[in-house]
Scaffold this motif. Sequence first.
Motif, short mmCIF file in Angstrom:
data_model
loop_
_atom_site.label_atom_id
_atom_site.label_comp_id
_atom_site.label_asym_id
_atom_site.label_seq_id
_atom_site.Cartn_x
_atom_site.Cartn_y
_atom_site.Cartn_z
N GLN A 36 0.81 -1.21 0.00
CA GLN A 36 0.00 0.00 0.00
C GLN A 36 0.85 1.26 0.00
OE1 GLN A 36 -3.45 0.77 2.37
NE2 GLN A 36 -4.04 -1.40 2.47
N THR A 37 1.99 1.21 0.65
CA THR A 37 2.86 2.39 0.68
C THR A 37 3.34 2.75 -0.72
OG1 THR A 37 3.58 1.91 2.94
CG2 THR A 37 4.97 3.39 1.63
N LEU A 38 3.75 1.74 -1.48
CA LEU A 38 4.17 1.98 -2.86
C LEU A 38 3.02 2.56 -3.67
CD1 LEU A 38 6.05 1.75 -5.32
CD2 LEU A 38 5.28 -0.64 -5.55
N LEU A 39 1.82 1.96 -3.55
CA LEU A 39 0.67 2.45 -4.31
C LEU A 39 0.34 3.89 -3.94
CD1 LEU A 39 -1.66 -0.70 -4.20
CD2 LEU A 39 -0.17 0.05 -6.06
N ALA A 40 0.44 4.21 -2.63
CA ALA A 40 0.17 5.58 -2.19
C ALA A 40 1.21 6.54 -2.74
CB ALA A 40 0.14 5.63 -0.66
N ASP A 41 2.46 6.13 -2.75
CA ASP A 41 3.52 6.98 -3.30
C ASP A 41 3.30 7.23 -4.80
OD1 ASP A 41 4.72 7.13 -0.84
OD2 ASP A 41 6.29 5.66 -1.28
N LEU A 42 2.92 6.18 -5.52
CA LEU A 42 2.66 6.34 -6.96
C LEU A 42 1.50 7.29 -7.20
CD1 LEU A 42 3.11 2.66 -8.22
CD2 LEU A 42 4.64 4.58 -8.63
N LEU A 43 0.45 7.15 -6.41
CA LEU A 43 -0.71 8.02 -6.57
C LEU A 43 -0.36 9.47 -6.25
CD1 LEU A 43 -3.73 8.03 -7.27
CD2 LEU A 43 -4.22 7.67 -4.85
N ASP A 44 0.41 9.68 -5.19
CA ASP A 44 0.83 11.04 -4.83
C ASP A 44 1.74 11.63 -5.90
OD1 ASP A 44 -0.60 10.97 -2.50
OD2 ASP A 44 1.10 10.43 -1.23
N GLY A 45 2.63 10.80 -6.44
CA GLY A 45 3.62 11.33 -7.38
C GLY A 45 3.11 11.47 -8.80
N LEU A 46 2.21 10.58 -9.20
CA LEU A 46 1.77 10.55 -10.60
C LEU A 46 0.38 11.13 -10.80
CD1 LEU A 46 3.09 6.98 -11.56
CD2 LEU A 46 4.18 9.19 -11.98
N GLY A 47 -0.34 11.34 -9.72
CA GLY A 47 -1.64 11.99 -9.82
C GLY A 47 -2.81 11.04 -9.79
N SER A 48 -3.95 11.60 -9.43
CA SER A 48 -5.22 10.87 -9.34
C SER A 48 -6.15 11.35 -10.45
CB SER A 48 -5.86 11.13 -7.98
OG SER A 48 -7.17 10.60 -7.89
N PRO A 49 -6.78 10.39 -11.15
CA PRO A 49 -6.72 8.94 -11.04
C PRO A 49 -5.39 8.40 -11.56
CG PRO A 49 -8.69 9.64 -12.26
CD PRO A 49 -7.77 10.80 -12.18
N LEU A 50 -5.06 7.19 -11.10
CA LEU A 50 -3.88 6.49 -11.59
C LEU A 50 -4.29 5.06 -11.91
CD1 LEU A 50 -0.81 6.27 -12.10
CD2 LEU A 50 -0.58 5.55 -9.71
N HIS A 51 -3.96 4.63 -13.11
CA HIS A 51 -4.27 3.26 -13.52
C HIS A 51 -3.05 2.37 -13.30
CE1 HIS A 51 -7.93 4.83 -15.16
NE2 HIS A 51 -7.32 5.53 -16.11
N ILE A 52 -3.25 1.28 -12.59
CA ILE A 52 -2.20 0.28 -12.39
C ILE A 52 -2.47 -0.85 -13.38
CG2 ILE A 52 -1.13 -1.31 -10.77
CD1 ILE A 52 -0.80 1.63 -10.00
N VAL A 53 -1.50 -1.12 -14.25
CA VAL A 53 -1.69 -2.16 -15.26
C VAL A 53 -0.70 -3.30 -15.00
CG1 VAL A 53 -2.73 -0.71 -17.02
CG2 VAL A 53 -0.26 -0.81 -16.87
N LEU A 54 -1.20 -4.52 -15.17
CA LEU A 54 -0.49 -5.72 -14.73
C LEU A 54 -0.36 -6.71 -15.89
CD1 LEU A 54 -2.59 -6.07 -11.44
CD2 LEU A 54 -0.30 -5.06 -11.65
N PRO A 55 0.65 -6.55 -16.73
CA PRO A 55 0.77 -7.41 -17.91
C PRO A 55 0.98 -8.89 -17.59
CG PRO A 55 2.74 -6.04 -17.64
CD PRO A 55 1.71 -5.52 -16.68
N GLU A 56 1.51 -9.21 -16.41
CA GLU A 56 1.68 -10.61 -16.06
C GLU A 56 0.35 -11.35 -16.03
OE1 GLU A 56 5.40 -11.18 -13.12
OE2 GLU A 56 4.00 -9.62 -12.49
N ILE A 57 -0.70 -10.67 -15.56
CA ILE A 57 -2.01 -11.31 -15.50
C ILE A 57 -2.59 -11.44 -16.90
CG2 ILE A 57 -4.35 -11.13 -14.55
CD1 ILE A 57 -3.15 -9.78 -12.10
#
Length: 464
Positions: A36-57
Amino acid sequence: MLISQQALRPPTAGARPFALTALRHPTVSTLLADHQTLLADLLDGLGSPLHIVLPEIFEENVTGLRQAFAEAGATADILFAKKANKADCYVRSAAALGVGVDAASTPELVKALAGGVPGHRIGISGPEKDDTLHALALQHDCLVAVDSVSELRRLATTARLARRQVRVLLRSRTAGQPGSRFGMSGAEREAAVGLCAELAGHIALRGFSFHLNGYSTEERARAANEMIEHCLDARRRGSPAAELVDIGGGLPVRYVEPRLWDEFIEQNEPSHYHAAKSFKDFYPYGGQPAAQAVRAIMAHPVDGAESLSRKAESHGIRFVVEPGRALLDQAGFTLLRVQQVDDRRDTDGYAIVTVAGSSFSLSEQWFNSDYLPDPLLLSARPVVEETFPACVAGSTCLESDLVTWRKIGFPRPVRRGDHLAYLNTAGYQMDSNESPFHDAALPLKAVLRLGDGGARPRWHLDGI
């Protein structure tokens, strides 16, 4: 393999009334629970909304869909429907796995080629394509689904001027949906088959395709059987290479447990939504998984007791399938930051949670519908556990800008600075309607891959 329903985590016992708890892939659960800390940092740094994409899935889903066709005794070429998500990472994964792409515009075709997908693995769809798309598709030996006799004539002219031969499918209307705006009527198809034989030096008729609304496996199997018969007829009329039946996309995805979905449908009413909003149609969020649908389509009896896959095999017919949502199942989610909470529980019985972003990032609004799986509340600090009914609004000046019209029973009060996670949004939800309204920047996509042995996930911006 395609995501097994056993691997997805179901809602816990004693779920809230009207809860539609989203199923989660184990990778998604790990990210939300341990990073969650990483996700929160990404959201703070890259802006809201932020899409997380997971090519492995996405890659798991490709493998699983291939397995489903093989188990059904069918040969199928998979073309990822590019329109379902604009992220470059999925195209790169498709190229690495030998999967094709379904493109419906010149920019989509260019992106598919740039992502490493060779032209002979790219299908071109869409109604009445323009000459620029025709020319580029011809140059790269793409398979073109032709929508009308007039388009076929234009494409043949382009091929003649280029001194090339173009591979085509003829898109035909089905007996079940004869009023579709896509594809040829019976008389038009007859004329097109004859024209292909006349223009064999420039047109190679490889088979037939169709467009269906809805997710009925029976209707899709019946339509595919019609196309097999069209292939056999075309062979008799001078097109011996007619061997492909494109069954399109339309493979369903299961977002929530069927039990919850059935309960929701039974009890749904306008009072459950902000301003008593009434919706007529919803995506079937509790439907069957895509692999199960593939098996049902291929096993459907045709011509008496023979299955569709067995009939296809006996006549040397190969299938083409164009999944978008099914390959993106669980392969991404969307984060939004809570900007304000208007607590109206004393007067209206629920709160309005405003997020930094808008409903343009959840494209179900395009269909005058609501994205129903519950968003997950990620609290910045612990608070008391209590049901907190709230809708979720965007931060634009539009009265209709509701990210979620339905009153969600959050498990604790929502506060400014909290984060919401909308799960399983990669398929058609993330970017179909996103707009720089109010001069806002388009939301970014962060590509995440889990590290081995619990290592911190690696990430980069999509396209970089």
